[in-house]
Structures are given as structure tokens and as C-alpha cells.
Write a protein that holds these residues in place. Structure first.
Motif, PDB file in Angstrom:
ATOM      1  N   TYR A 224       0.846  -1.187   0.000  1.00  0.00           N
ATOM      2  CA  TYR A 224       0.000   0.000   0.000  1.00  0.00           C
ATOM      3  C   TYR A 224       0.883   1.239   0.000  1.00  0.00           C
TER       4      TYR A 224
ATOM      5  N   GLY B  50     -15.682   4.656   7.903  1.00  0.00           N
ATOM      6  CA  GLY B  50     -15.904   4.389   6.495  1.00  0.00           C
ATOM      7  C   GLY B  50     -17.290   4.845   6.085  1.00  0.00           C
TER       8      GLY B  50
ATOM      9  N   LEU C 199      -6.780   2.805  -5.493  1.00  0.00           N
ATOM     10  CA  LEU C 199      -7.847   2.027  -4.873  1.00  0.00           C
ATOM     11  C   LEU C 199      -9.112   2.267  -5.702  1.00  0.00           C
TER      12      LEU C 199
ATOM     13  N   GLY D 279     -12.763   0.249  -2.886  1.00  0.00           N
ATOM     14  CA  GLY D 279     -12.527   0.622  -1.498  1.00  0.00           C
ATOM     15  C   GLY D 279     -12.468   2.120  -1.296  1.00  0.00           C
TER      16      GLY D 279
ATOM     17  N   ARG E   5      -7.956   4.389   2.215  1.00  0.00           N
ATOM     18  CA  ARG E   5      -8.217   3.296   3.141  1.00  0.00           C
ATOM     19  C   ARG E   5      -7.213   3.385   4.285  1.00  0.00           C
TER      20      ARG E   5
ATOM     21  N   HIS F 289      -8.661  -2.243   9.290  1.00  0.00           N
ATOM     22  CA  HIS F 289      -8.542  -1.586   7.989  1.00  0.00           C
ATOM     23  C   HIS F 289      -9.912  -0.989   7.678  1.00  0.00           C
TER      24      HIS F 289
ATOM     25  N   SER G 111     -12.027   0.794   4.722  1.00  0.00           N
ATOM     26  CA  SER G 111     -12.159   1.200   3.320  1.00  0.00           C
ATOM     27  C   SER G 111     -13.169   2.337   3.215  1.00  0.00           C
ATOM     28  N   ASN G 112     -13.163   3.014   2.089  1.00  0.00           N
ATOM     29  CA  ASN G 112     -14.105   4.111   1.841  1.00  0.00           C
ATOM     30  C   ASN G 112     -14.083   5.124   2.979  1.00  0.00           C
ATOM     31  N   LEU G 113     -12.886   5.535   3.353  1.00  0.00           N
ATOM     32  CA  LEU G 113     -12.693   6.452   4.477  1.00  0.00           C
ATOM     33  C   LEU G 113     -13.437   7.762   4.239  1.00  0.00           C
TER      34      LEU G 113
END
Length: 155
Positions: free
Chosen positions: A54, A87, A120, A123, A127, A139, A141-143
């Protein structure tokens, strides 16, 4: 007697869809909204988790650039402070500042914007990646938000 309730940010949910920006708020001097270009303008770092590498910005560096609010940057306050990462689906996790602070845990948590050299996609654009989390449960995703909070003092 119970300590006073801490106010928390309620992130706007896009019902789990891909995110295009996130807000950094709370105990920081310079709250901000970040999109892909804003993240890519910051110093990049990479971490490998399992089979994937990452690329993004170290969480500590992002918080430090936002200016931890007076008190939140002191040794004592770092030990009592944390970040709530949320997220777009409402999934939330907590990361203690002491885990990621260079003078304490120095964990290389990352706000990633690329995986294996590619952006990304499903996601979201960003992330949260916690490299040493054995099961990957932290973790996010879609912060959509990072909120810095200080635990209330008790007597």
C-alpha cells in the motif's frame, strides 16, 4: 459520578459507496478535507501487508501536519488520545495515538491511496491500513472521516 460524554463526529454516510474525500477533525489546529490530490501532495510512504503493498501517507504524519491541538501533542495527552476512523458504511475503528506516535509505538499505520501501484477502486480513494493488525479488522475502506479525540479525565 460518570465523566461527561465526549462529543463525536457523525460521519455522513454514503451507504457504503466509494468515498471521494474524508474530513480530519477534532483535536487538531487545522481541520481539513482531503481528496486524492491533497493526499498525493503529502510525503508518501509504503507498507506491505500480506501480498500487497500500500502507498499513502503515514497516519501520524497526517495528524502532525494538521497540528494536534494544544495539549493533544503533549506526552501525557498522546497517551490519552485516539483517532476514530469511519468508512462510508459507518464502520468505525479506533487507533490510539500512542500506537502510532514515533516516541511510543511508532506503528506505520497508513492512509493509503494505492495498492500494488494502482489506485484504490471499490474501497474508495483512501483506506486506513493497520499493518500489524493480525486479522485486518481495523482496515477501513471508503474512508470518510478521521476524528482525533482526547479521553476525558476522571477523578
Amino acid at each position: 459520578m460518570r465523566p461527561p460524554a465526549t462529543q463525536h463526529l457523525h460521519a455522513t454516510s454514503t451507504r457504503g459507496g466509494p468515498s471521494a474525500q474524508f474530513r480530519l477533525v477534532g483535536a487538531v489546529a487545522r481541520p481539513a478535507t482531503y481528496d486524492l490530490a491533497a493526499l498525493q501532495a503529502l510525503p508518501a510512504a509504503s507498507v506491505t501487508v500480506g501480498e500487497h503493498t500500500y502507498t499513502g501517507v503515514r497516519l501520524w504524519d497526517l495528524l502532525d501536519a494538521a497540528g494536534l491541538a494544544p495539549g493533544a501533542g503533549s506526552r501525557r495527552e498522546i497517551l490519552a488520545s485516539y483517532v476514530v476512523a469511519t468508512g462510508s458504511d459507518g464502520y468505525r475503528v479506533i487507533v490510539a495515538l500512542a500506537e502510532i506516535a514515533p516516541d511510543f509505538g511508532n506503528q506505520p499505520d497508513l492512509v493509503a491511496y494505492a495498492i500494488d501501484g494502482a489506485p484504490l477502486t471499490s474501497g474508495g480513494f483512501a483506506r486506513l491500513v493497520v499493518p500489524n493488525d493480525r486479522k485486518g479488522g481495523r482496515h477501513v475502506s471508503n474512508l470518510v472521516s478521521l476524528e482525533v479525540l482526547v479521553a476525558p479525565a476522571t477523578r
